[in-house]
Every structure is written in C-alpha cells, then in structure tokens.
Design a protein around this motif. Structure first.
Motif: not given
Lengths: 224, 224
Positions: A175-176, A178-183, A161-164, A190-193
């Motif tokens: 980012l959350i 974009g990775l499809g993590k909504r639920e 996703f970043l490379a896109e 957590t993104v920091d990790v």
DNA sequence: CAGGCTTGTGACGCGATTGTGACTGGATTT
DNA sequence: AAATCCAGTCACAATCGCGTCACAAGCCTG
C-alpha cells in the motif's frame, strides 16, 4: 482534462526529441534529483526520459500514479528487452501497458494512434464499480450508492489502489508503495491509520466495510 | 510449471532447515564452488542459503535468472539491514522483491502465501477447490459453498495445509511442522485444539466435517 | 503570513489469538 | 468388566497486533 498517455523510457533517443512539438508543456517539478532528464509532451501524450536506468523508471511510475495531475494518465513503460520480470515489475509499479524498445518514430506514432482510439473507450473505463461503491476517476469522486464519500487526497488514493486490486491481500508495504510514498520512508503502522480514516469516511457516507483486515499481513478489498 | 518463490538469505538459520519437507527436490547442480550451501524447497517455494554473504547472493540470483528451471521464479532476497544500496543491488541482480531479515518461520510462510497471490495473478488465481470447499489464496479467504468461513490466521494455515494434502493421514507432527511452528516446541495435543477450532469455524459457515480423525495417528482431509 | 486542513507518528488500551492444563466421555484392550 | 488410552472441549493466561486518539509538523489557501 484530457487523458494523458505517458511513455516512460530510459532511452528516449534523439530522434524523438522533436517528435512532439508546438504543444503546451508542463513540468514534473516534484520529481527530485532522480527525476526525468527530459520531458517531451503534448496534450494527449508525454514522453518521459529518466537518468537512472533501473529504479528511477519504476519510481517515476509510482510518482506519476500518486500525482493528481497524472493520476488517471495512461502510462506505458518502454522496456529495454522483453523479459517477464521487467514486465511484471512495470505492471506492479502501476504501468497500464508496456512496449519493448527501442522505439522508432513510426512505431511510437502507431502506438499513440492506437491509444487515442482507445481513449474514448477508456473514458468509460475510468470508473470503478465495485458493488455499491463507485469511483469516478474523471471527477475524482467516490460514491456509495450515489451518496458521495468525502475523502481527503490520500484516502482517495488508498481507496483507488485497493479497488484496483480487489480480492487480493495487500501488505502495508504494498500500500505504501502503491501510493507512491517511498521518500521519505513511511512507518508501516501508519497504514493502519489510513485504513481507519478511510473506513470512517465510508461509514460516514452510509457505507459498509469492504475492507477486511488480514491479521499480521495486510488488508483486502472484499468484492463479491 | 508452478511459479516458484525463492528466498535468498545468508542466514537461513537452523530452524528453517527442515521447514519444507517431504516435497520433491531438485538441486542447483550448476552452482559451482560458490553455490548454495543448503537448499530447502518445495513445489512452490525454495529457501536458498549461500556461503558468501555479499557477492554470492547476487551472483546466485543472476544464475537463477538464467537457469531455465527457475527463469520465471519469484526471487526474494533477504537483506541483513535496510539500506538503499543493497536494495538497489538486489533488484538490479534480478530479484523481484526484498524483505529485511531476520525472519521467523511463520513470518516467512505468511510471506510466501502473500507472494503466491501476487505472482500468480497473470495465471489463474491460485485457488483450491475441494468439493464444497474453496480456498482463495489471493484474498486468503475460505468459503463453503460461497459462504465465507471466518478463520483466524492459524486456522487458515491449518486448513490450507490439510487441503494441500487431501486423502492423506497427517500426523500431529506433520501439521506442526507444516505450519512452520518449531520455535518454541509445540505440544502435540495442541493440534487437537486447532482441529476443534477449525471444525467449529467450518460448521459455523454451514459446512460439513471434511476432517476425519484417525485414531492414534492423526487427521485426514477427506475428499471425494 | 495567518489560519485551517491534511497527514505522519508515538502512545495507549483493548480485543483477538493461541498454547496449555484439566476434565470428560467414548473407544480399545486385557 | 475393569483398566487403559485417546480425542474433544473448556477455561484461562500470556502475548501479540490492531484500532484509535491526540499532537505536531507540513502544506495549501486566502
């Protein structure tokens, strides 16, 4: 695995029901209660119909992007009407393309054929080359100067996703989503990790650090 | 016409009242009795405050969508609290995005910057080119002849504001207001330190000194 | 069903950032 | 020339945000 062309529409229409036949089938069993109502698909394409008209389509798109089985699919969203907002939203949710519905059988067929002809060209395109970093979407393998980068699934999605979206500040929220993590809802910290683990993995492969932190905003994949 | 980023909030707050100043102004004169109470806006963004907390916001959003002057604006709704019902309603009404309030002035400004980079992606990426200096708003990266300038957040905001108003003397008051710092009140002498740090950062990247001091008045970004 | 791998989260500590007072030296005024 | 003014710079403290770790729960695999 073949490239799948996925059509997302909120109005599949009876006429398309048997448009694709005698093909193998798979189900999006992870789709949940708001998932697709019907799924009609073949080896090279799929039509996904959903229940909720508004959000479910975009949400579905994000999930398709996150699902390893469809991560490199060509997703086309069928829009009710042609307005710039819907277009923008669709593309932001990860759609590759859009058409304005409703679709007739012939229009869809034309579209599929056009996509198939582009498929071979797309095979070559399914590879990101960003400086020393290459991401091969067919083998799901990232490399730094030919050295494989050992990535866990989530790290690979993040890197993709970043490379896109190089040279663009992406907020943790982006980012959350974009990775499809909504639920369920993900804590932004957590993104920091995620970033930390991704950086460590790249470094372990002898790579540099293309991920720049933009304080209080998010992260950028620096290119050039 | 530039893309406008519109923030809809039912709690604008006094501190935001003069957040954007000395910019061209237009009024939503068609808004009717339930229209916006206050409208504070600049060339690239606008903050709209309305009276009725619930319906008026959504209604306002629809009207903005319908108004040709704002038809391609990027509308962000500021939600009181984070619940899925409000989010869905906001998006259905035509909002592109939402954030959960309340927002500080600086946070809003940063948000606007990030949004500009996203909404302008289909146009040429937003980018200031001022002689040897370039400021890329999508990656939030400034360069002097391709050499990246390492800037801290406040220095970047300062440089952006100066670059937006070249060849114009900006008082320390202007600069403080332009960076969105009103709460708490900032000592005007602090601006001297900001300028000093910014100059040092530019010099560290091999750049010259485009920032001229106008004694007893303020500073100018010299161009040409 | 056990064991390992993956991943989200709270906590912690450190480093980065930034506003401020004080000092200095040059410019301006009287 | 003396007095005044003003900007540049430094050191410092308070604050804020980020990186990281350990842990627990979840998930997949054999």
């Amino acid at each position: 695995m073949d490239v799948i062309n996925i059509f997302l529409t909120s109005d599949l229409g009876e006429s398309l029901e048997d448009f694709v036949h005698d093909q193998r089938r798979f189900t999006f069993d992870q789709m949940g209660p708001e998932g697709p109502k019907r799924l009609v698909e073949g080896p090279m394409w799929a039509f996904v119909d959903w229940v909720m008209p508004e959000l479910a389509g975009l949400e579905l798109c994000r999930r398709l992007r996150a699902d390893p089985r469809t991560i490199d699919a060509h997703v086309t969203m069928v829009l009710e009407e042609d307005n710039p907002e819907d277009r923008r939203r669709a593309l932001r949710a990860g759609a590759d393309d859009y058409v304005v519905g409703p679709l007739t059988r012939t229009a869809v067929l034309d579209r599929v054929l056009a996509l198939q002809s582009r498929t071979s060209e797309r095979q070559a395109t399914r590879r990101y080359e960003l400086g020393a970093l290459t991401i091969d979407m067919s083998s799901l393998q990232a490399r730094w100067n030919e050295t494989p980068i050992v990535l866990r699934p989530n790290e690979f999605r993040l890197l993709r996703f970043l490379a896109e979206n190089p040279n663009r500040v992406l907020t943790r929220e982006d980012l959350i989503a974009g990775l499809g993590k909504r639920e369920p809802a993900i804590d932004e910290r957590t993104v920091d990790v995620w970033i930390g683990r991704l950086r460590r993995a790249i470094k372990a492969a002898g790579g540099g650090n293309p991920l720049r932190t933009v304080r209080s905003l998010g992260y950028v994949f620096d290119l050039g």
